[in-house]
Write an enzyme that holds these catalytic residues in place. Structure first.
Site, PDB file in Angstrom:
ATOM      1  N   GLU A  69       9.880  -1.413   3.267  1.00 25.39           N
ATOM      2  CA  GLU A  69       9.347  -0.224   3.951  1.00 25.39           C
ATOM      3  C   GLU A  69       8.609  -0.361   5.147  1.00 25.39           C
ATOM      4  OE1 GLU A  69       9.391  -1.135   0.803  1.00 25.39           O
ATOM      5  OE2 GLU A  69       9.642   0.650  -0.496  1.00 25.39           O
ATOM      6  N   LYS A 105      13.422  -2.270  -6.632  1.00 26.87           N
ATOM      7  CA  LYS A 105      13.370  -2.653  -5.388  1.00 26.87           C
ATOM      8  C   LYS A 105      14.740  -3.669  -5.295  1.00 26.87           C
ATOM      9  CE  LYS A 105       8.461  -3.994  -4.409  1.00 26.87           C
ATOM     10  NZ  LYS A 105       7.447  -4.999  -4.314  1.00 26.87           N
ATOM     11  N   GLY A 142      -3.012  -6.069  -4.377  1.00 27.18           N
ATOM     12  CA  GLY A 142      -2.878  -4.894  -3.429  1.00 27.18           C
ATOM     13  C   GLY A 142      -3.882  -3.585  -3.660  1.00 27.18           C
ATOM     14  N   ARG A 143      -3.739  -3.373  -4.882  1.00 27.10           N
ATOM     15  CA  ARG A 143      -4.558  -2.222  -5.037  1.00 27.10           C
ATOM     16  C   ARG A 143      -5.883  -2.262  -5.307  1.00 27.10           C
ATOM     17  NH1 ARG A 143      -0.930  -3.623  -8.921  1.00 27.10           N
ATOM     18  NH2 ARG A 143      -1.670  -4.450 -10.982  1.00 27.10           N
ATOM     19  N   LYS A 146       0.203  -7.734   2.292  1.00 30.17           N
ATOM     20  CA  LYS A 146       0.019  -8.982   1.631  1.00 30.17           C
ATOM     21  C   LYS A 146       1.212 -10.007   1.730  1.00 30.17           C
ATOM     22  CE  LYS A 146      -1.659 -10.771  -2.861  1.00 30.17           C
ATOM     23  NZ  LYS A 146      -1.776 -10.159  -4.213  1.00 30.17           N
ATOM     24  N   GLU A 151      -0.486   1.544 -11.944  1.00 29.50           N
ATOM     25  CA  GLU A 151       0.223   0.180 -11.678  1.00 29.50           C
ATOM     26  C   GLU A 151      -0.368  -0.942 -12.430  1.00 29.50           C
ATOM     27  OE1 GLU A 151       2.596  -0.847  -7.756  1.00 29.50           O
ATOM     28  OE2 GLU A 151       0.516  -1.436  -7.376  1.00 29.50           O
ATOM     29  N   HIS A 164      -6.509  27.376  -8.786  1.00 28.65           N
ATOM     30  CA  HIS A 164      -5.768  28.657  -8.675  1.00 28.65           C
ATOM     31  C   HIS A 164      -4.222  28.214  -8.618  1.00 28.65           C
ATOM     32  CE1 HIS A 164      -8.862  31.238  -7.164  1.00 28.65           C
ATOM     33  NE2 HIS A 164      -9.368  30.039  -7.073  1.00 28.65           N
TER      34      HIS A 164
HETATM   35  O1  F6P Z   1       5.757  -2.482  -4.820  1.00 34.00           O
HETATM   36  C1  F6P Z   1       4.507  -2.414  -5.183  1.00 34.00           C
HETATM   37  C2  F6P Z   1       3.468  -3.363  -4.499  1.00 34.00           C
HETATM   38  O2  F6P Z   1       3.711  -4.523  -4.640  1.00 34.00           O
HETATM   39  C3  F6P Z   1       2.213  -2.810  -4.455  1.00 34.00           C
HETATM   40  O3  F6P Z   1       1.599  -3.638  -5.661  1.00 34.00           O
HETATM   41  C4  F6P Z   1       1.527  -3.261  -3.116  1.00 34.00           C
HETATM   42  O4  F6P Z   1       0.368  -2.749  -3.350  1.00 34.00           O
HETATM   43  C5  F6P Z   1       2.573  -2.539  -2.376  1.00 34.00           C
HETATM   44  O5  F6P Z   1       3.802  -2.775  -2.904  1.00 34.00           O
HETATM   45  C6  F6P Z   1       2.676  -3.217  -0.945  1.00 34.00           C
HETATM   46  O6  F6P Z   1       2.752  -4.562  -0.807  1.00 34.00           O
HETATM   47  P1  F6P Z   1       2.407  -5.330   0.177  1.00 34.00           P
HETATM   48  O7  F6P Z   1       0.951  -5.282   0.654  1.00 34.00           O
HETATM   49  O8  F6P Z   1       2.619  -6.947  -0.065  1.00 34.00           O
HETATM   50  O9  F6P Z   1       3.525  -4.954   1.235  1.00 34.00           O
END
Ligand code: F6P
Length: 548
Positions: free
Chosen positions: A212, A512, A267-268, A206, A353, A384
């Site tokens: 990452e 972060k 995002g979620r 987004k 979150e 189990h």
């Molecule tokens: O660090 C958490 C977060 O902001 C989530 O809320 C989100 O889903 C994820 O990182 C990825 O964010 P993006 O889609 O901006 O890379």
């Protein structure tokens, strides 16, 4: 606004929770032969049974009263009507617009969001068909066989969970892979068997700033260019899903291949948007629409059903009752359906979150427990591994048991074994077995008195452990859409009940920021001076080992 703890319903629930300490669900069932009918709801394709909770009519009445006192229905309508209920970010919360199958107008800042969604869906459909039918070619003219989605958190968990859950509905026109971890092990493993001429990357972010994801996307670019050489190949092998058009374009993605995201989708909650592209590529666009249809049905139910027959409302109320009032601080997600093996990971982000917070939307410190920690595993595997804890630990962990009447992949005899365990476990967790029964059983098995005295205390199960059962007709795009939307709306209701801002995530920012500084330090030869002594020495040790 009155703080939650001052509401009359809250006070009554606090005292009801005290009274319920001495009540066993066995007695509640014995006293009411209608209990299952009273505390279960049949939706199309899903039966929700919440009778195995430590509740009675008085508790339910006060929980529903709480909904009135917090003006839940008014907040719900604000969400659907595009009011800016994401208070700390001053944004509307409109993931429901992404699956608004009625196509009725939703206006935000003078624009019809529904039109934007329909345009975005048309963009997705065209692209999905091009790729699946082999019209989209890679740099050497070959058709695309493999999709690699690069994204993390909401840009990974939703689509991957759904891809896994619906893999038996895929016609395998393309193979879909996911890379989320910045640990190079994952991208190395995913790319190793792939042919760069036939791979299409979706950079799903987004913000298009997530370290990452950007690191993985850059590695993927280098991998492609090792074979393609010409930078123009990037446009044929990379598309993006992002609200940050500038960064995506700067990365080398052609503007036509950037799929829309909006700040009103968290995002979620975004798998219904183009973040769901890998799902649509895997299953075909029609099945993606069925997923949206299922979610839309639940949105309609959530808006129309009375509160006492409203499944997401009841799910949220039960979570509140169990965690905040009865003090059960974790919750297990226990699917008895192999296809749902990623559900608990997905719900961890969705719920924790969203509502794992301790400040109210008024900015006041919250004194009551908010949401439980969410964890879980496929039910049978869990039996189990950790069910011992569920049955006999001092910590009570309410569970959501999720199963299907029909298996998508029937194998003679398997499903009945699976489902007999599904039913047995919620029964055992509820009824337990008392010492008298244990002793009688041991005696019937011919054990002598000494052995009976020794073993009896260990074999007692107190029971009275709450569970919900969600029994689906069968996992399908539609039922899965329903199931996910039930949890999404539950999470929304929890936020209102608890008075927390469910749609921000400030708690992920501190780590972060620190990581960005530490990365610079890891790459430099300077001695690390800053940080507390533990962190500084850990970094020092890491660097010294690395240097030798
Ligand atoms: O660090 C958490 C977060 O902001 C989530 O809320 C989100 O889903 C994820 O990182 C990825 O964010 P993006 O889609 O901006 O890379």
């Amino acid at each position: 606004m009155t703080v939650r703890t001052e509401l009359s319903s809250w006070k009554k629930l606090t005292s009801l929770a005290q009274n319920m300490q001495n009540i066993h669900m066995n007695d509640l069932f014995a006293a009411d032969s209608e209990r299952f009918d009273k505390f279960s709801i049949k939706l199309p394709n899903i039966l929700f049974d919440y009778s195995k909770n430590i509740i009675d009519d008085a508790v339910v009445k006060q929980l529903l009263n709480l909904c009135e006192q917090v003006e839940l229905e008014s907040w719900r309508d604000k969400m659907f009507n595009a009011e800016r209920i994401n208070l700390t970010e001053n944004r509307a919360v409109l993931h429901t617009a992404l699956r608004n199958r009625s196509k009725k107008a939703i206006v935000l800042d003078g624009e019809n969001v529904t039109d934007q969604v329909e345009d975005a869906l048309a963009h997705m459909e065209k692209f999905v068909n091009q790729v699946r039918q082999g019209q989209w070619k890679g740099y050497s003219g070959k058709r695309i066989t493999d999709i690699v989605n690069i994204g993390v958190g909401g840009s990974n968990l939703g689509p991957q969970m759904v891809t896994e859950a619906l893999k038996h509905y895929s016609d395998q026109s393309v193979n879909v892979h996911y890379v989320s971890n910045v640990d190079g092990a994952q991208i190395t493993e995913v790319l190793a068997p792939l042919n760069p001429e036939k791979v299409l990357f979706i950079v799903s972010s987004k913000t298009f700033t997530t370290t990452e994801t950007m690191t993985n996307a850059n590695t993927a670019t280098q991998w492609l260019l090792k074979s393609a050489i010409d930078k123009n190949a990037i446009a044929k092998h990379f598309v993006a899903v992002s609200a940050n058009i500038k960064n995506a374009t700067d990365f080398g993605i052609h503007p036509d291949n950037i799929f829309s995201m909006w700040d009103w989708v968290g995002g979620r909650f975004s798998l219904w948007s183009a973040i769901g592209l890998p799902i649509a590529l895997d299953l075909g666009f029609d099945k993606f629409i069925e997923l949206l249809d299922g979610a839309f049905e639940i949105d309609e139910h959530f808006q129309q059903a009375p509160l006492n027959a409203n499944v997401p409302v009841l799910m949220a109320l039960l979570s509140l009752w169990n965690c905040t009032f009865l003090g059960f601080k974790s919750q297990a997600i226990l699917p008895y359906d192999q296809t749902l093996h990623m559900l608990s990971a997905y719900l961890q982000q969705a719920e924790m979150e969203s509502n794992g917070k301790s400040v109210s939307w008024e900015g006041e410190k919250i004194t009551y427990p908010t949401v439980p920690s969410i964890w879980g595993e496929l039910g049978i595997n869990g039996q189990h591994a950790f069910y011992q804890y569920l049955h006999q630990s001092n910590n009570i962990v309410p569970g959501d048991f999720i199963g299907s009447v029909e298996s998508v992949t029937p194998v003679a005899g398997h499903h009945e074994t699976l489902m007999s365990n599904f039913f047995a476990q919620t029964q055992a967790l509820m009824t337990g077995v008392n010492e008298e029964q244990v002793r009688a059983d041991l005696k019937a098995k011919g054990r002598n008195q000494e052995v009976i005295d020794k073993l009896a205390p260990h074999k007692v199960h107190e029971g009275n452990r709450p569970t919900n059962t969600l029994l689906l007709s069968q996992i399908s795009p539609k039922t899965l859409g329903q199931l996910i939307a039930l949890y999404e709306q539950k999470i929304f209701v929890q936020g209102i009940l608890l008075q927390v801002c469910s749609f921000d995530q400030w708690g992920v920012e501190l780590g972060k920021g620190l990581a960005a500084n530490i990365e610079t330090e890891l790459l430099s030869d300077d001695v690390v001076q800053s940080h507390d002594s533990s962190t500084a020495n850990l970094i020092k040790f890491y660097k010294s080992v690395k240097a030798n």
